[in-house]
Design a protein around this motif. Structure first.
Motif: not given
Length: 216
Positions: A49-60, A117-130
């Motif tokens: 939970r602490v790690g998730v909050n760190r990541i959310r702060e980075v995104l903000r 910030a603590g994300a230790n798994e990156v599953d991938g990046v998917e590009f798309d169109v809105s």
């Protein structure tokens, strides 16, 4: 193959049409996770939970709203070391989430900061169109035109004329996508929806149309 090769009940002309509309991607989805192992389940949950909050702060700080971040999975499992002797390491809690990014220029910096910030798994990046719905509509219109053009060629060669449309069947876009890939070679630079390439996204559509025939 999109139909039987034999004609059981002759009634007219049935043709398949496909089309693809290309567009530059305007959004990306980052699939990342944070996993923490602790001796007790509650401690593992708290550390995650602490790690998730760190990541959310980075995104903000990057201007990415909380609504653009969705939690896709929350797991808790026992973690073991299977070396020369089986050893219990603790409880591993994993929180996976998807980050939707609409400013592609920020992609690299956001990904780096999220990992730091603590994300230790990156599953991938998917590009798309809105605007995929609008692009799909364009592809479907073009697929109908392609089917009619093919039918007119067959009718001319057979010295008959096309009558009214008597049947329309949508073809699953995944089938059309796989067909395009097999004919174009596939691979990392493929043309499927959501392919992992920043160059272009291809939105495909297919249709089977039945025409009645009028003697020439």
């Amino acid at each position: 193959m999109y139909g039987n090769q034999s004609i059981d009940t002759p009634w007219g002309a049935s043709v398949f049409g496909a089309a693809s509309v290309d567009a530059a991607p305007d959004l990306a989805r980052l699939r990342v996770a944070i996993a923490e192992t602790r001796p007790k389940p509650a401690e593992a949950f708290e550390a995650t939970r602490v790690g998730v909050n760190r990541i959310r702060e980075v995104l903000r700080r990057h201007g990415i709203p909380d609504t653009a971040v969705s939690t896709s999975r929350l797991d808790l499992k026992s973690s073991w070391d299977y070396g020369s002797k089986r050893k219990f390491l603790g409880y591993e809690c994993t929180a996976s989430f998807v980050i939707e990014l609409r400013e592609l220029d920020l992609l690299e910096s956001v990904l780096v900061d999220v990992v730091e910030a603590g994300a230790n798994e990156v599953d991938g990046v998917e590009f798309d169109v809105s605007a995929k719905k609008e692009l799909r509509a364009q592809a479907r219109t073009a697929a109908v035109a392609a089917a009619r053009e093919k039918a007119e060629l067959y009718a001319e060669a057979a010295q008959v004329r096309l009558g009214p449309v008597v049947h329309i069947k949508d073809v699953d876009s995944d089938q059309v996508q796989n067909s395009y890939r097999s004919h174009r070679g596939g691979g990392p630079g493929g043309d499927g929806d959501g392919d992992l390439t920043p160059g272009r996204i291809s939105v495909t559509a297919g249709v089977v149309i039945g025409f009645s025939l009028i003697g020439g």
